[in-house]
Design a protein around this motif. Structure first.
Motif, PDB file in Angstrom:
ATOM      1  N   LYS A 172     -64.251  -3.350 -90.791  1.00 38.56           N
ATOM      2  CA  LYS A 172     -65.128  -3.612 -89.717  1.00 38.56           C
ATOM      3  C   LYS A 172     -64.506  -3.855 -88.516  1.00 38.56           C
ATOM      4  O   LYS A 172     -63.523  -4.583 -88.470  1.00 38.56           O
ATOM      5  CB  LYS A 172     -66.105  -4.729 -89.780  1.00 38.56           C
ATOM      6  N   THR A 173     -65.108  -3.195 -87.363  1.00 44.50           N
ATOM      7  CA  THR A 173     -64.076  -3.438 -86.154  1.00 44.50           C
ATOM      8  C   THR A 173     -65.074  -4.252 -85.228  1.00 44.50           C
ATOM      9  O   THR A 173     -66.373  -4.262 -85.142  1.00 44.50           O
ATOM     10  CB  THR A 173     -63.816  -2.138 -85.535  1.00 44.50           C
ATOM     11  N   PHE A 174     -64.533  -4.970 -84.329  1.00 42.54           N
ATOM     12  CA  PHE A 174     -65.003  -5.831 -83.488  1.00 42.54           C
ATOM     13  C   PHE A 174     -64.249  -5.544 -82.019  1.00 42.54           C
ATOM     14  O   PHE A 174     -62.989  -5.338 -81.854  1.00 42.54           O
ATOM     15  CB  PHE A 174     -64.507  -7.164 -83.691  1.00 42.54           C
ATOM     16  N   VAL A 175     -65.053  -5.903 -80.823  1.00 39.23           N
ATOM     17  CA  VAL A 175     -64.513  -6.082 -79.443  1.00 39.23           C
ATOM     18  C   VAL A 175     -65.033  -7.162 -79.043  1.00 39.23           C
ATOM     19  O   VAL A 175     -66.130  -7.717 -79.064  1.00 39.23           O
ATOM     20  CB  VAL A 175     -65.192  -4.932 -78.620  1.00 39.23           C
ATOM     21  N   ILE A 176     -64.071  -8.269 -78.990  1.00 35.52           N
ATOM     22  CA  ILE A 176     -64.178  -9.544 -78.503  1.00 35.52           C
ATOM     23  C   ILE A 176     -64.063  -9.788 -76.887  1.00 35.52           C
ATOM     24  O   ILE A 176     -62.889  -9.497 -76.541  1.00 35.52           O
ATOM     25  CB  ILE A 176     -63.295 -10.606 -79.330  1.00 35.52           C
ATOM     26  N   LEU A 177     -64.887 -10.289 -76.204  1.00 35.10           N
ATOM     27  CA  LEU A 177     -65.025 -10.515 -74.627  1.00 35.10           C
ATOM     28  C   LEU A 177     -65.202 -11.872 -74.551  1.00 35.10           C
ATOM     29  O   LEU A 177     -65.845 -12.757 -75.122  1.00 35.10           O
ATOM     30  CB  LEU A 177     -65.844  -9.601 -74.121  1.00 35.10           C
ATOM     31  N   SER A 178     -64.646 -12.400 -73.351  1.00 36.40           N
ATOM     32  CA  SER A 178     -64.998 -13.593 -72.800  1.00 36.40           C
ATOM     33  C   SER A 178     -64.800 -13.640 -71.454  1.00 36.40           C
ATOM     34  O   SER A 178     -63.946 -12.880 -70.744  1.00 36.40           O
ATOM     35  CB  SER A 178     -64.043 -14.747 -73.555  1.00 36.40           C
ATOM     36  N   ASP A 179     -65.395 -14.730 -70.861  1.00 33.07           N
ATOM     37  CA  ASP A 179     -65.161 -15.070 -69.271  1.00 33.07           C
ATOM     38  C   ASP A 179     -64.951 -14.071 -68.409  1.00 33.07           C
ATOM     39  O   ASP A 179     -64.264 -13.727 -67.628  1.00 33.07           O
ATOM     40  CB  ASP A 179     -63.663 -15.872 -69.211  1.00 33.07           C
ATOM     41  N   SER A 180     -66.223 -13.229 -68.506  1.00 36.04           N
ATOM     42  CA  SER A 180     -66.472 -11.947 -67.581  1.00 36.04           C
ATOM     43  C   SER A 180     -66.902 -12.446 -66.225  1.00 36.04           C
ATOM     44  O   SER A 180     -66.790 -11.832 -65.114  1.00 36.04           O
ATOM     45  CB  SER A 180     -67.259 -10.835 -67.931  1.00 36.04           C
TER      46      SER A 180
END
Length: 155
Positions: free
Chosen positions: A2-10
């Motif tokens: 499984k693949t993820f894109v992890i983002l924060s603080d946009s």
């Protein structure tokens, strides 16, 4: 796998998110760790089965405070991190992850990308997707019990 894109603080700076929107669509999961939680609201409406949104200290109405995700043989804690004092160290975050039986803790808040292991817990901060000078995200692959994080600049 499984693949993820992890983002924060946009922080409402959607231009960087728009640059990587095709990438978000092609991965299994997308996680926004807060402070700009509403920035992916439209994408979440179109892809509710693959998007997790957390609430940061600058988010007032949208997102979960904390959640765990079980993927293959890995349990992941997701949070913004401010409630665990991540600007002063990761020991409280790692302790919370261990308490919940998590192998991985995803957090934001500091705006600094980092991959560290603390007391046996893999702690990952994707950096700030809203940063003007050096925006980034984390590309995460889970295969069985193996976790491979990569910090990627947004250009």
């Amino acid at each position: 796998m499984k693949t993820f894109v992890i983002l924060s603080d946009s922080h409402g700076r959607k231009r960087n998110l728009e640059k990587i929107m095709p990438l978000l669509a092609e991965n299994d999961f997308v996680i926004h760790l807060g402070d700009g939680s509403a920035d992916l609201r439209d994408f979440m409406r179109e892809n509710p089965e693959k998007v997790y949104i957390l609430k940061g200290n600058c988010d007032f109405s949208y997102g979960a405070e904390e959640l765990t995700i079980d993927v293959e043989k890995v349990r992941i804690l997701c949070c913004h991190g401010h409630k665990y004092g991540v600007k002063s160290g990761l020991s409280r975050l790692a302790a919370r992850a261990a308490e919940l039986g998590c192998d991985v803790a995803l957090y934001g808040h500091t705006h600094r990308a980092d991959i560290s292991t603390v007391d046996g817990v893999l702690c990952i901060n994707p950096g700030s997707a809203g940063d003007y000078a050096a925006p980034s995200y984390c590309y995460l692959v889970v295969h069985g019990d193996k976790v491979t994080p990569t910090i990627v600049p947004i250009r």
